[in-house]
Write a protein that holds these residues in place. Structure first.
Motif, PDB file in Angstrom:
ATOM      1  N   UNK A 323      13.781  57.925 -79.539  1.00  0.00           N
ATOM      2  CA  UNK A 323      14.539  58.041 -78.296  1.00  0.00           C
ATOM      3  C   UNK A 323      13.701  58.729 -77.010  1.00  0.00           C
ATOM      4  N   UNK A 324      13.118  59.497 -77.154  1.00  0.00           N
ATOM      5  CA  UNK A 324      12.426  60.599 -76.056  1.00  0.00           C
ATOM      6  C   UNK A 324      11.321  59.307 -75.373  1.00  0.00           C
ATOM      7  N   UNK A 325      10.867  58.444 -76.174  1.00  0.00           N
ATOM      8  CA  UNK A 325       9.981  57.289 -75.631  1.00  0.00           C
ATOM      9  C   UNK A 325      10.526  56.393 -74.478  1.00  0.00           C
ATOM     10  N   UNK A 326      11.814  56.259 -74.873  1.00  0.00           N
ATOM     11  CA  UNK A 326      12.584  55.300 -73.877  1.00  0.00           C
ATOM     12  C   UNK A 326      13.370  56.112 -72.815  1.00  0.00           C
ATOM     13  N   UNK A 327      13.700  57.356 -72.982  1.00  0.00           N
ATOM     14  CA  UNK A 327      14.582  58.022 -72.262  1.00  0.00           C
ATOM     15  C   UNK A 327      13.983  59.594 -72.113  1.00  0.00           C
ATOM     16  N   UNK A 328      13.006  59.737 -71.610  1.00  0.00           N
ATOM     17  CA  UNK A 328      12.207  61.123 -71.447  1.00  0.00           C
ATOM     18  C   UNK A 328      13.525  62.078 -71.035  1.00  0.00           C
ATOM     19  N   UNK A 329      14.226  61.822 -69.851  1.00  0.00           N
ATOM     20  CA  UNK A 329      14.921  62.883 -69.311  1.00  0.00           C
ATOM     21  C   UNK A 329      16.489  62.023 -69.128  1.00  0.00           C
ATOM     22  N   UNK A 330      17.429  62.445 -69.900  1.00  0.00           N
ATOM     23  CA  UNK A 330      18.790  61.794 -70.015  1.00  0.00           C
ATOM     24  C   UNK A 330      19.775  62.633 -69.022  1.00  0.00           C
ATOM     25  N   UNK A 331      19.246  63.279 -67.937  1.00  0.00           N
ATOM     26  CA  UNK A 331      20.149  64.249 -67.479  1.00  0.00           C
ATOM     27  C   UNK A 331      21.125  63.350 -66.594  1.00  0.00           C
ATOM     28  N   UNK A 332      20.675  62.189 -66.256  1.00  0.00           N
ATOM     29  CA  UNK A 332      21.789  61.581 -65.376  1.00  0.00           C
ATOM     30  C   UNK A 332      22.484  59.945 -66.198  1.00  0.00           C
ATOM     31  N   UNK A 333      22.079  60.249 -67.587  1.00  0.00           N
ATOM     32  CA  UNK A 333      22.276  59.167 -68.554  1.00  0.00           C
ATOM     33  C   UNK A 333      23.965  59.122 -69.095  1.00  0.00           C
ATOM     34  N   UNK A 334      24.430  58.094 -69.454  1.00  0.00           N
ATOM     35  CA  UNK A 334      25.789  58.024 -70.134  1.00  0.00           C
ATOM     36  C   UNK A 334      25.295  57.062 -71.459  1.00  0.00           C
ATOM     37  N   UNK A 335      25.764  57.815 -72.480  1.00  0.00           N
ATOM     38  CA  UNK A 335      25.437  57.215 -73.787  1.00  0.00           C
ATOM     39  C   UNK A 335      26.638  56.838 -74.595  1.00  0.00           C
ATOM     40  N   UNK A 336      26.493  55.737 -75.263  1.00  0.00           N
ATOM     41  CA  UNK A 336      27.407  54.905 -76.227  1.00  0.00           C
ATOM     42  C   UNK A 336      26.925  54.756 -77.598  1.00  0.00           C
ATOM     43  N   UNK A 337      27.685  55.291 -78.460  1.00  0.00           N
ATOM     44  CA  UNK A 337      26.830  55.275 -80.029  1.00  0.00           C
ATOM     45  C   UNK A 337      27.974  54.677 -80.953  1.00  0.00           C
ATOM     46  N   UNK A 338      27.626  54.000 -81.915  1.00  0.00           N
ATOM     47  CA  UNK A 338      28.311  53.534 -82.910  1.00  0.00           C
ATOM     48  C   UNK A 338      27.569  53.454 -84.265  1.00  0.00           C
ATOM     49  N   UNK A 339      28.087  54.424 -85.156  1.00  0.00           N
ATOM     50  CA  UNK A 339      27.453  54.329 -86.712  1.00  0.00           C
ATOM     51  C   UNK A 339      28.373  55.287 -87.502  1.00  0.00           C
ATOM     52  N   UNK A 340      28.132  55.594 -88.581  1.00  0.00           N
ATOM     53  CA  UNK A 340      28.785  56.359 -89.470  1.00  0.00           C
ATOM     54  C   UNK A 340      28.913  57.733 -89.043  1.00  0.00           C
ATOM     55  N   UNK A 341      29.586  58.723 -89.357  1.00  0.00           N
ATOM     56  CA  UNK A 341      29.838  60.239 -88.865  1.00  0.00           C
ATOM     57  C   UNK A 341      28.506  60.859 -88.850  1.00  0.00           C
ATOM     58  N   UNK A 342      27.772  60.884 -89.961  1.00  0.00           N
ATOM     59  CA  UNK A 342      26.631  61.751 -90.089  1.00  0.00           C
ATOM     60  C   UNK A 342      25.445  60.993 -89.228  1.00  0.00           C
ATOM     61  N   UNK A 343      25.468  59.866 -88.816  1.00  0.00           N
ATOM     62  CA  UNK A 343      24.280  59.387 -88.057  1.00  0.00           C
ATOM     63  C   UNK A 343      24.647  59.820 -86.642  1.00  0.00           C
ATOM     64  N   UNK A 344      26.004  59.659 -86.185  1.00  0.00           N
ATOM     65  CA  UNK A 344      26.569  59.776 -85.073  1.00  0.00           C
ATOM     66  C   UNK A 344      26.031  61.060 -84.497  1.00  0.00           C
ATOM     67  N   UNK A 345      26.234  62.100 -85.589  1.00  0.00           N
ATOM     68  CA  UNK A 345      25.749  63.514 -85.504  1.00  0.00           C
ATOM     69  C   UNK A 345      24.633  63.908 -84.783  1.00  0.00           C
ATOM     70  N   UNK A 346      23.493  62.834 -85.607  1.00  0.00           N
ATOM     71  CA  UNK A 346      22.193  63.100 -85.400  1.00  0.00           C
ATOM     72  C   UNK A 346      21.798  62.441 -83.984  1.00  0.00           C
ATOM     73  N   UNK A 347      22.616  61.362 -83.437  1.00  0.00           N
ATOM     74  CA  UNK A 347      22.304  60.789 -82.291  1.00  0.00           C
ATOM     75  C   UNK A 347      22.878  61.763 -81.292  1.00  0.00           C
ATOM     76  N   UNK A 348      23.995  62.301 -81.569  1.00  0.00           N
ATOM     77  CA  UNK A 348      24.329  63.509 -80.437  1.00  0.00           C
ATOM     78  C   UNK A 348      23.170  64.457 -80.068  1.00  0.00           C
ATOM     79  N   UNK A 349      22.735  65.005 -81.594  1.00  0.00           N
ATOM     80  CA  UNK A 349      21.794  66.041 -81.371  1.00  0.00           C
ATOM     81  C   UNK A 349      20.341  65.629 -80.586  1.00  0.00           C
ATOM     82  N   UNK A 350      19.997  64.398 -80.781  1.00  0.00           N
ATOM     83  CA  UNK A 350      18.993  64.012 -80.242  1.00  0.00           C
ATOM     84  C   UNK A 350      19.134  63.841 -78.754  1.00  0.00           C
TER      85      UNK A 350
END
Ligand SMILES: Cc1cc2nc3c(=O)[nH]c(=O)nc-3n(C[C@H](O)[C@H](O)[C@H](O)COP(=O)(O)OP(=O)(O)OC[C@H]3O[C@@H](n4cnc5c(N)ncnc54)[C@H](O)[C@@H]3O)c2cc1C
Ligand code: FES
Length: 367
Positions: A323-350
């Motif tokens: 992720x940081x390779x593509x979005x070094x700074x996410x301050x102005x970003x909006x995120x959309x995620x879709x996966x199982x619960x555990x994976x979603x949690x890991x995406x949110x943390x990242x």
């Protein structure tokens, strides 16, 4: 002695018969609550069969509450505010209800039975959920365990939904289930295609619905669906977007991207799509085509377990690591995620680690 034995046997038999009769009477009376009135949003009055769960009673009257787990009390989606007549919250509901929801008289409609007249409140959009009869017109293997199934709507003949929403597919009784049951599937097709729905359904070993879809469903079959449900979807604005998904999490993303392309969106979108192996990737050509139609869209498929025979020269690694390779700074970003619960949690943390505001992270949790 023989006489005493006969009398004892007779007494035991008489008690057994009396108990059986009592049970039949109890079943017919205690469990029979008769007809009950359910007032919906202080407006609509439904007459329902008492003794059924609220979920089933409402469904019988054409009011469909989301129930992705089919009423097993394991998805927490079937919440309904019961303003009057609900009685005590049941133990099986407690894990799904926050303190605030309990105070606001929110209930799990699949768990409690209608025993009194009720006053309930449901979101207005649920009142437009419909049941559809549909014909399976196409089944395509996207990967070794993921099928795309096309359902042509037969009645009603069209559906209105927003990109990102889901429908519930009814599974007919077969060797893994004695009763029909429902499972949630995100619509993968564009909302503009109103007469058909494309669903991407991943096989879950021993899963009731997915075994039925993967082993039994055939072109020409007639099925029942209801929907649309859910509030996952693109938010208005012009912020740059990061999408992250894995496996069948592709479905709502595809619908959103097709919709954006049809509407000529110029928003910048980076879509990280993760799989274990090369053979789990799919729709690569379609995503490349979308890159041409959407000027600021970039699709990044990534494999977490590459091997030499794959011949894969694209991105490798876990989405959370790249992720940081593509979005070094996410301050102005909006995120959309879709996966199982555990994976979603890991995406949110990242995402929060690179500065994406938690309130701008939207996700569709497949459970
Ligand atoms: C809003 C929403 C949208 C969804 N959209 C999609 C979609 O577009 N495509 C899609 O394929 N699925 C989607 N799902 C998941 C889907 O609803 C079912 O949960 C899934 O297909 C499994 O159903 P089943 O009846 O085969 O498994 P079940 O019989 O319900 O489960 C069998 C066992 O497998 C476990 N299990 C259930 N699901 C999974 C899983 N995904 N991975 C691993 N183990 C699992 C269960 O805990 C259980 O132990 C969505 C879920 C939700 C809530
Ligand atoms: S339908 Fe899933 S918890 Fe009620």
């Amino acid at each position: 002695m023989v006489m005493e034995l006969l009398i004892s046997v007779g007494v035991v038999a008489a008690i057994a018969v009396a108990l059986a009769v009592l049970m039949v009477i109890a079943d017919a009376t205690i469990g029979n609550y008769g007809e009950k009135k359910v007032t919906v949003n202080d407006d609509k009055e439904l007459t329902v069969t008492g003794g059924l769960t609220l979920l089933t009673a409402l469904k019988e009257q054409g009011l469909f509450i989301p129930s992705a787990c089919g009423g097993r009390g394991s998805c927490g989606l079937c919440k309904v505010k019961v303003a009057a007549g609900g009685g005590e919250i049941l133990a099986t509901e407690l894990p799904w209800l926050s303190a605030g929801e309990r105070a606001a008289k929110v209930r799990l409609s699949c768990q409690f039975k209608v025993k009194n007249d009720l006053k309930i409140a449901v979101p207005q959009e649920l009142l437009s959920v419909r049941e559809y009869t549909a014909e399976v017109t196409r089944i395509v293997d996207l990967t070794r365990d993921l099928k795309e199934v096309t359902f042509a709507l037969r009645g009603p003949a069209t559906i209105d939904f927003k990109a990102g929403q889901y429908v519930q597919l009814e599974v007919s009784p077969y060797e893994l289930t004695d009763e029909p049951l429902y499972r949630a599937y995100s619509v993968a097709s564009a909302p503009s295609m109103k007469d058909r729905l494309e669903l991407e359904i991943k096989y879950v070993p021993e899963g009731i619905a997915t075994t039925w879809v993967h082993r039994h469903l055939a072109v020409g079959d007639i099925v029942t669906l209801n929907g649309p449900y859910g509030d996952f979807g693109l938010h208005d604005g012009d912020r740059d977007i990061i999408m992250m998904a894995t496996g069948s999490g592709m479905a709502p993303m595809r619908s959103i991207l097709l919709d954006m392309a049809e509407k000529g969106s110029a928003r910048k979108v980076t879509y990280l799509f993760g799989c274990k192996e090369r053979c789990d990737l799919f729709l690569l050509d379609e995503m490349r085509e979308l890159e041409k139609r959407l000027p600021n869209f970039r699709f990044v498929p990534a494999i977490s377990r590459p091997n030499a025979e794959d011949g894969w020269d694209g991105q490798t690694g876990r989405l959370t690591d790249i992720l940081p390779q593509y979005i070094p700074n996410g301050a102005a970003i909006e995120a959309y995620l879709c996966a199982g619960s555990a994976v979603i949690k890991s995406y949110i943390a990242a995402l929060t680690a690179i500065g994406v505001a938690r309130e701008r992270i939207y996700f569709d949790d497949f459970g």
